[in-house]
Scaffold this motif. Sequence first.
Motif, PDB file in Angstrom:
ATOM      1  N   UNK B  78       0.809  -1.224   0.000  1.00  0.00           N
ATOM      2  CA  UNK B  78       0.000   0.000   0.000  1.00  0.00           C
ATOM      3  C   UNK B  78       0.847   1.281   0.000  1.00  0.00           C
ATOM      4  N   UNK B  79       2.158   1.146  -0.147  1.00  0.00           N
ATOM      5  CA  UNK B  79       3.001   2.332  -0.269  1.00  0.00           C
ATOM      6  C   UNK B  79       3.512   2.875   1.062  1.00  0.00           C
ATOM      7  N   UNK B  80       3.068   2.285   2.171  1.00  0.00           N
ATOM      8  CA  UNK B  80       3.528   2.787   3.480  1.00  0.00           C
ATOM      9  C   UNK B  80       5.029   2.580   3.663  1.00  0.00           C
ATOM     10  N   UNK B  82       7.431   2.668   1.494  1.00  0.00           N
ATOM     11  CA  UNK B  82       8.149   3.751   0.822  1.00  0.00           C
ATOM     12  C   UNK B  82       8.230   4.982   1.721  1.00  0.00           C
ATOM     13  N   UNK B  83       7.072   5.338   2.292  1.00  0.00           N
ATOM     14  CA  UNK B  83       7.044   6.532   3.137  1.00  0.00           C
ATOM     15  C   UNK B  83       7.837   6.320   4.420  1.00  0.00           C
ATOM     16  N   UNK B  86      11.303   6.922   3.903  1.00  0.00           N
ATOM     17  CA  UNK B  86      11.601   8.338   3.680  1.00  0.00           C
ATOM     18  C   UNK B  86      11.428   9.191   4.933  1.00  0.00           C
ATOM     19  N   UNK B  88      12.705  10.669   8.578  1.00  0.00           N
ATOM     20  CA  UNK B  88      14.068  10.948   9.072  1.00  0.00           C
ATOM     21  C   UNK B  88      14.475  10.047  10.240  1.00  0.00           C
TER      22      UNK B  88
ATOM     23  N   UNK C  47      11.608   9.557  -7.696  1.00  0.00           N
ATOM     24  CA  UNK C  47      12.145   8.610  -6.704  1.00  0.00           C
ATOM     25  C   UNK C  47      13.638   8.868  -6.462  1.00  0.00           C
ATOM     26  N   UNK C  50      13.850  11.906  -4.277  1.00  0.00           N
ATOM     27  CA  UNK C  50      13.485  11.632  -2.889  1.00  0.00           C
ATOM     28  C   UNK C  50      14.581  10.863  -2.162  1.00  0.00           C
ATOM     29  N   UNK C  51      15.478  10.240  -2.938  1.00  0.00           N
ATOM     30  CA  UNK C  51      16.532   9.435  -2.317  1.00  0.00           C
ATOM     31  C   UNK C  51      16.132   7.990  -2.138  1.00  0.00           C
ATOM     32  N   UNK C  52      15.059   7.560  -2.809  1.00  0.00           N
ATOM     33  CA  UNK C  52      14.658   6.150  -2.707  1.00  0.00           C
ATOM     34  C   UNK C  52      15.604   5.251  -3.479  1.00  0.00           C
ATOM     35  N   UNK C  75      15.643  13.311   4.042  1.00  0.00           N
ATOM     36  CA  UNK C  75      14.280  12.836   4.310  1.00  0.00           C
ATOM     37  C   UNK C  75      13.509  13.845   5.151  1.00  0.00           C
ATOM     38  N   UNK C  76      14.197  14.500   6.094  1.00  0.00           N
ATOM     39  CA  UNK C  76      13.516  15.453   6.967  1.00  0.00           C
ATOM     40  C   UNK C  76      13.059  16.689   6.194  1.00  0.00           C
ATOM     41  N   UNK C  80       7.322  13.328  -0.002  1.00  0.00           N
ATOM     42  CA  UNK C  80       7.129  12.627  -1.268  1.00  0.00           C
ATOM     43  C   UNK C  80       5.711  12.086  -1.329  1.00  0.00           C
ATOM     44  N   UNK C  82       3.663   9.576  -3.756  1.00  0.00           N
ATOM     45  CA  UNK C  82       3.795   8.655  -4.885  1.00  0.00           C
ATOM     46  C   UNK C  82       2.438   8.242  -5.421  1.00  0.00           C
ATOM     47  N   UNK C  84       0.890   5.465  -4.673  1.00  0.00           N
ATOM     48  CA  UNK C  84       0.099   4.776  -3.659  1.00  0.00           C
ATOM     49  C   UNK C  84      -0.152   5.716  -2.490  1.00  0.00           C
ATOM     50  N   UNK C  86      -0.852   4.932   0.714  1.00  0.00           N
ATOM     51  CA  UNK C  86      -0.334   4.482   2.016  1.00  0.00           C
ATOM     52  C   UNK C  86      -1.342   4.611   3.144  1.00  0.00           C
ATOM     53  N   UNK C 100       2.090   9.825  10.899  1.00  0.00           N
ATOM     54  CA  UNK C 100       3.136  10.355  10.017  1.00  0.00           C
ATOM     55  C   UNK C 100       3.709  11.659  10.569  1.00  0.00           C
ATOM     56  N   UNK C 147      -1.348  14.865   4.492  1.00  0.00           N
ATOM     57  CA  UNK C 147      -0.179  14.408   5.237  1.00  0.00           C
ATOM     58  C   UNK C 147       0.992  15.379   5.099  1.00  0.00           C
TER      59      UNK C 147
END
Lengths: 241, 222, 215
Positions: B78-80, B82-83, B86, B88, C47, C50-52, C75-76, C80, C82, C84, C86, C100, C147
């Motif tokens: 579900x993409x969680x 990935x987040x 990302x 910190x 991506x 974002x550094x993925x 990241x801080x 991002x 995408x 999906x 989430x 989050x 978010x």
Amino acid sequence: MQYFANPTRFMKLTQRLGPLFAAATVLLFGLGVYFALFFSPADYQQGESVRIMYVHVPAAWMALFCYISMVIAAAVGLIWKHPVADLAAKATAPVGAAFTFLALVTGSLWGKPMWGTWWVWDARLTSVLVLFFLYLGYIALNSAFDDPTRGARASAILALVGAVNLPIIKFSVDWWNTLHQPSSVVRLDGPAIHPSMLWPLLLMAGAFTCYYMWVLCLRVRSEIIAHKVRALRLRQAHGWE
Amino acid sequence: MLRSAVILVRRDVRLAFRQGMDSLMAVAFFVLAVVLFPFGVGPEPNILARIAAGIIWVSALLASMLSLERLFQADYEDGSLELLVLQPIPLEVLVATKVFAHWLTSGLPLVVVAPLLALILNMAPEGFWALMAALAFGTPSLSLIGAVGAALVLGSRRGGVLLSLLILPLYIPVLIFGVAAVDAAAEGFAAKPHLMMMAGILLASLVLAPWASAAALRQALE
Amino acid sequence: MGAFSAKGLACVRGERTVFVGLDFSIGPGDAIVLTGANGSGKSSLLRLLAGLAPPAAGTIAWNQEDIRKDPNAHHARCHYVGHLDALKPVLTVTEQLTYWAALRGVSDSGMSEAILTALSDLGIAHLAAVPGRYLSAGQKRRVNLARILVAPATLWLLDEPRTALDDDAKRRLDTAIARHRANGGLVVLSMHGGDRPQGAITIDLTARSALGMAC
């Protein structure tokens, strides 16, 4: 194009090295078998069955040697993203698995007359069996992704994690009391084995190593060619010519 | 960092409680698998007592593996995930918290149920504490080692079967010492050396597994 | 605030080169719009930013420092969004947003107000207590966009943020982007058609891609 710079050089190199290793394999294997069967004595306790050792011990060495090579290649592929290293690791796995299987089978054949049983669950046998499963897991994981680079990355991490098994195999005979005898060739105070037995052993080990190098050359070459075919197909799919 | 870790664990535990029966299923599987053995080897109390530790451990191994497949899979789909990557927070810490939450919801219940199963398998009472202690050390190791496999098979074809092929061989040391500890205690010997060994395995996997899982997650999301 | 730049970026997906030689440099208040055909690498580029994933070649820098040097700092500072959304079906919208935001250091005291503001900005304040499983695709997308409003970050990386949004939501998104830029924020977003944000730099990836060069 930068991507193919090294593979091209590699192709040229292996084109010459491959046949050399093939010749060395045949020569060493012939000599080794001759010495093992006719020159070395039968054991006063074990009789003729001691000759299984000349296949069993080098195969077990190769099982470890292949895994170490695979781990090194996998690490190089993972850290420096070197494409040939990934292919070398992938090509090593089936060879290593085959040697491990050979070591297990010949050990079992040797164990029956020696210990009176085909298999015992001692530390050495179990850890080598785990090694065999690690090879199988590596092969399965490597081929489980649609994208070959992902398969290479994932299986490389598995190979690194599985490396914790190597010291366990090596020292299992020293750490635990087992039926399996400790090493008699690689020792600090020199080999505890008669030269008439040491020579065929080393010849066979040399033959097995050359065989590995030969198959490695062949398999990596065919992987590179397969890669080129895939690239061509991709170009066709996108209609660039 | 500590606050983030608490938030991460709380969320995973809450998710596990709300959606599901995941942890209940693992316990149900564990109980059922153990109950099958008396039918397989016969109800002879002495035989069952002799192999009780092994049965319980093997079943615990399989039960913990069963729930591992979902460890990263749901978040991956579900993409969680990935987040999460990302945020910190170091990925290794993230993995450790997810594994801890997984252990709380599916490893700890196994430890709690185990004495009950030992009882119906006629295990010697001296072995009960050793069994619980061994499981308390062993199940977190299983979750940690399993997390590496769960991260490696993300996005692959035939993930579940592949996971068992990768992980079960690595579970063998935990199994060996886990059973040895219980057997030793049941026969009146000291379980401590075996338990120390298991603590060692736990420490080693605590150091290695988050690092390897994080590497695997990174390449899965590339 | 800071400057976000890329030099000589190349991207390889699987065994295919997606694009090569991409450069850009933006500062506070700037926006980049990525356009291009399907498969030209818009998502892949976001991506990378974002550094993925690491770029196959080239560097991405924030204030002249490579973002891979300190991934957590990067990241801080970036958000991002995408493809999906989430969202967990069993958690309420407020629970997910709280989660989050808390990971990004929003304090417990300011949390409920920040969430309420973000939800009202996107016109979904009435959904605050609804579990994820009852949301439509457009509502999920709005929650995902809320978010990034709850916990402020300088750089927004949005991958086709307008997907599934109705006209009202698109207007609200545009307003949020404009306000973010007015406050000195940076935005990189990909889109297919529609109005581009004012004064945005457009990068057409088809022209940079292996596809484009062969055509």
